[in-house]
Design a protein around this motif. Structure first.
Motif, PDB file in Angstrom:
ATOM      1  N   ASN A 115      81.511  18.407  97.476  1.00 53.24           N
ATOM      2  CA  ASN A 115      81.345  18.969  98.814  1.00 53.24           C
ATOM      3  C   ASN A 115      81.749  20.435  98.901  1.00 53.24           C
ATOM      4  O   ASN A 115      81.860  20.985  99.997  1.00 53.24           O
ATOM      5  CB  ASN A 115      82.194  18.167  99.814  1.00 53.24           C
ATOM      6  N   ILE A 116      81.964  21.066  97.745  1.00 46.57           N
ATOM      7  CA  ILE A 116      82.440  22.447  97.735  1.00 46.57           C
ATOM      8  C   ILE A 116      81.460  23.334  96.963  1.00 46.57           C
ATOM      9  O   ILE A 116      81.065  23.001  95.852  1.00 46.57           O
ATOM     10  CB  ILE A 116      83.835  22.552  97.091  1.00 46.57           C
ATOM     11  N   GLY A 117      81.102  24.419  97.568  1.00 45.19           N
ATOM     12  CA  GLY A 117      80.273  25.410  96.894  1.00 45.19           C
ATOM     13  C   GLY A 117      80.934  26.770  96.994  1.00 45.19           C
ATOM     14  O   GLY A 117      82.122  26.882  97.289  1.00 45.19           O
ATOM     15  N   ALA A 118      80.183  27.811  96.742  1.00 48.85           N
ATOM     16  CA  ALA A 118      80.711  29.171  96.830  1.00 48.85           C
ATOM     17  C   ALA A 118      79.653  30.083  97.423  1.00 48.85           C
ATOM     18  O   ALA A 118      78.451  29.858  97.251  1.00 48.85           O
ATOM     19  CB  ALA A 118      81.139  29.668  95.453  1.00 48.85           C
ATOM     20  N   THR A 119      80.098  31.102  98.120  1.00 45.66           N
ATOM     21  CA  THR A 119      79.206  32.104  98.678  1.00 45.66           C
ATOM     22  C   THR A 119      79.588  33.457  98.102  1.00 45.66           C
ATOM     23  O   THR A 119      80.759  33.836  98.153  1.00 45.66           O
ATOM     24  CB  THR A 119      79.301  32.143 100.215  1.00 45.66           C
ATOM     25  N   ARG A 120      78.615  34.169  97.534  1.00 45.08           N
ATOM     26  CA  ARG A 120      78.862  35.490  96.981  1.00 45.08           C
ATOM     27  C   ARG A 120      78.370  36.548  97.958  1.00 45.08           C
ATOM     28  O   ARG A 120      77.242  36.473  98.454  1.00 45.08           O
ATOM     29  CB  ARG A 120      78.164  35.664  95.623  1.00 45.08           C
TER      30      ARG A 120
ATOM     31  N   VAL B  61      87.715  16.740 109.575  1.00 47.13           N
ATOM     32  CA  VAL B  61      87.200  16.501 108.227  1.00 47.13           C
ATOM     33  C   VAL B  61      88.361  15.949 107.408  1.00 47.13           C
ATOM     34  O   VAL B  61      89.463  16.516 107.422  1.00 47.13           O
ATOM     35  CB  VAL B  61      86.669  17.786 107.567  1.00 47.13           C
ATOM     36  N   SER B  62      88.144  14.845 106.719  1.00 48.47           N
ATOM     37  CA  SER B  62      89.228  14.236 105.947  1.00 48.47           C
ATOM     38  C   SER B  62      89.589  15.117 104.752  1.00 48.47           C
ATOM     39  O   SER B  62      88.739  15.824 104.195  1.00 48.47           O
ATOM     40  CB  SER B  62      88.822  12.843 105.465  1.00 48.47           C
ATOM     41  N   LEU B  63      90.850  15.069 104.368  1.00 49.17           N
ATOM     42  CA  LEU B  63      91.284  15.841 103.197  1.00 49.17           C
ATOM     43  C   LEU B  63      90.598  15.334 101.936  1.00 49.17           C
ATOM     44  O   LEU B  63      90.335  16.107 101.012  1.00 49.17           O
ATOM     45  CB  LEU B  63      92.806  15.741 103.055  1.00 49.17           C
ATOM     46  N   LYS B  64      90.281  14.056 101.901  1.00 44.60           N
ATOM     47  CA  LYS B  64      89.562  13.497 100.754  1.00 44.60           C
ATOM     48  C   LYS B  64      88.190  14.145 100.627  1.00 44.60           C
ATOM     49  O   LYS B  64      87.747  14.484  99.520  1.00 44.60           O
ATOM     50  CB  LYS B  64      89.422  11.978 100.908  1.00 44.60           C
ATOM     51  N   HIS B  65      87.508  14.340 101.745  1.00 43.67           N
ATOM     52  CA  HIS B  65      86.200  14.988 101.733  1.00 43.67           C
ATOM     53  C   HIS B  65      86.328  16.442 101.276  1.00 43.67           C
ATOM     54  O   HIS B  65      85.547  16.925 100.445  1.00 43.67           O
ATOM     55  CB  HIS B  65      85.575  14.937 103.119  1.00 43.67           C
ATOM     56  N   LEU B  66      87.328  17.140 101.799  1.00 39.27           N
ATOM     57  CA  LEU B  66      87.510  18.548 101.474  1.00 39.27           C
ATOM     58  C   LEU B  66      87.874  18.766 100.010  1.00 39.27           C
ATOM     59  O   LEU B  66      87.546  19.798  99.426  1.00 39.27           O
ATOM     60  CB  LEU B  66      88.586  19.163 102.371  1.00 39.27           C
ATOM     61  N   CYS B  67      88.557  17.787  99.418  1.00 38.71           N
ATOM     62  CA  CYS B  67      88.978  17.911  98.019  1.00 38.71           C
ATOM     63  C   CYS B  67      87.906  17.457  97.027  1.00 38.71           C
ATOM     64  O   CYS B  67      88.046  17.671  95.818  1.00 38.71           O
ATOM     65  CB  CYS B  67      90.260  17.106  97.781  1.00 38.71           C
ATOM     66  N   ASN B  68      86.860  16.841  97.531  1.00 41.54           N
ATOM     67  CA  ASN B  68      85.786  16.345  96.674  1.00 41.54           C
ATOM     68  C   ASN B  68      84.921  17.512  96.198  1.00 41.54           C
ATOM     69  O   ASN B  68      84.282  18.197  97.002  1.00 41.54           O
ATOM     70  CB  ASN B  68      84.935  15.330  97.438  1.00 41.54           C
ATOM     71  N   SER B  69      84.891  17.743  94.895  1.00 39.42           N
ATOM     72  CA  SER B  69      84.162  18.895  94.347  1.00 39.42           C
ATOM     73  C   SER B  69      82.680  18.866  94.690  1.00 39.42           C
ATOM     74  O   SER B  69      82.023  19.916  94.724  1.00 39.42           O
ATOM     75  CB  SER B  69      84.346  18.958  92.826  1.00 39.42           C
TER      76      SER B  69
ATOM     77  N   LEU C 140      80.978  21.841 102.398  1.00 40.10           N
ATOM     78  CA  LEU C 140      79.722  21.273 102.871  1.00 40.10           C
ATOM     79  C   LEU C 140      79.892  19.796 103.230  1.00 40.10           C
ATOM     80  O   LEU C 140      80.890  19.173 102.906  1.00 40.10           O
ATOM     81  CB  LEU C 140      78.651  21.425 101.785  1.00 40.10           C
ATOM     82  N   GLY C 141      78.874  19.251 103.891  1.00 38.26           N
ATOM     83  CA  GLY C 141      78.842  17.815 104.163  1.00 38.26           C
ATOM     84  C   GLY C 141      79.638  17.370 105.371  1.00 38.26           C
ATOM     85  O   GLY C 141      79.645  16.188 105.714  1.00 38.26           O
ATOM     86  N   ALA C 142      80.327  18.286 106.030  1.00 40.86           N
ATOM     87  CA  ALA C 142      81.059  17.975 107.259  1.00 40.86           C
ATOM     88  C   ALA C 142      80.101  18.130 108.437  1.00 40.86           C
ATOM     89  O   ALA C 142      78.944  18.528 108.255  1.00 40.86           O
ATOM     90  CB  ALA C 142      82.251  18.920 107.390  1.00 40.86           C
TER      91      ALA C 142
END
Length: 264
Positions: free
Chosen positions: A191-196, A181-189, A211-213
């Motif tokens: 593609n990021i969520g949260a789990t409680r 997974v590219s660091l650009k993808h991982l840093c893209n907000s 997400l999205g990977a």
């Protein structure tokens, strides 16, 4: 192979410790970095300094009552893009099959140190010779599961040009698939969520999920990814974990042990 999607509440507390309270300090150390320069010599030296800084987050007490393991957090390039290499646990395994993890495993009595363990396990799982990795540093040991096992991540860069995952020699007993997974993808907000996570027996806690990977990255693997990106790309990775205690109180009549609520 260590299943790094299984984690403890104590590990989650690291997400809100000194490391993230000092995010402004991390950002000021970077001079207009771009994704193309994240694996540069300058950024490597800056990251190594942060990895050695004992004030950024708490050290986990080490004692003889715990077992120890190491994981490799492999930085690489894919078609010129800085990326991270992940594995998907084999369906042949009895526990946590099909979950995303980093390569790694338990410390052997014959292993001289944690770095050796991480490189040995990576070679066994993916067929990559240890000589191909440039060690950047070791992250602080982190508790996983019931906290009886301590896992120490080792950050390393794969040298020798772009990685072609199709040429890796996977161990079918341990690894179902390897993916990047590219660091650009991982840093893209986006593609990021949260789990409680919440239960009747403990306070609620929140972890990131990527997400999205090719596969969802969550749990302990997401925590390690989150901490690494905070070190590696503090001016590009802006995601902050927010612990929402109000959610627990509002829905506590629905809470049950192990119940998970996804925000993504």
């Amino acid at each position: 192979m260590i299943c790094t999607t299984h984690f403890s509440q104590h590990a989650c507390k690291l997400l809100s410790c000194k490391l993230f309270a000092k995010s402004a300090r991390l950002t000021c150390c970077v001079k207009h970095s771009t994704f193309e320069t994240l694996l540069s010599e300058e950024n490597k030296l800056r990251t190594q300094q942060l990895l050695k800084d004992p004030t950024l987050y708490k050290q986990v007490p080490l004692n003889s009552g715990r077992s120890y393991a190491a994981i490799l957090v492999p930085l690489c390039t894919v078609k010129g893009e800085p990326s991270l290499l992940y594995t998907l646990r084999s369906t042949r395994l009895t526990k946590h099959k099909g979950q995303v993890s980093f390569p790694g495993g338990n410390v052997d009595e014959k292993d001289p140190d944690i770095v050796f363990t991480a490189l040995r396990e990576t070679q066994e799982e993916l067929g990559i010779h240890p000589s191909r990795f440039e060690i950047w540093g070791r992250m602080r040991p982190l508790p996983t599961g019931s906290s009886h096992k301590i896992v120490e991540p080792v950050v390393a860069r794969l040298t020798g040009g772009d990685l072609d995952v199709s040429k890796l020699r996977l161990s079918p007993d341990e690894v179902e698939e390897a993916f990047t997974v590219s660091l650009k993808h991982l840093c893209n907000s986006a593609n990021i969520g949260a789990t409680r996570f919440r239960s009747d027996t403990s306070k609620p806690y929140t972890t990131p999920v990527f997400l999205g990977a090719p596969h969802r990255i969550w749990g302990f693997t997401a925590i390690v990814t989150h901490i690494l990106l905070t070190f590696l790309a503090p001016d590009l990775y802006k995601f902050k974990v927010v612990h929402k205690k109000a959610v627990h109180h509002r829905h506590r009549h629905q809470a049950s042990r192990g119940k998970i609520e996804n925000d993504s």
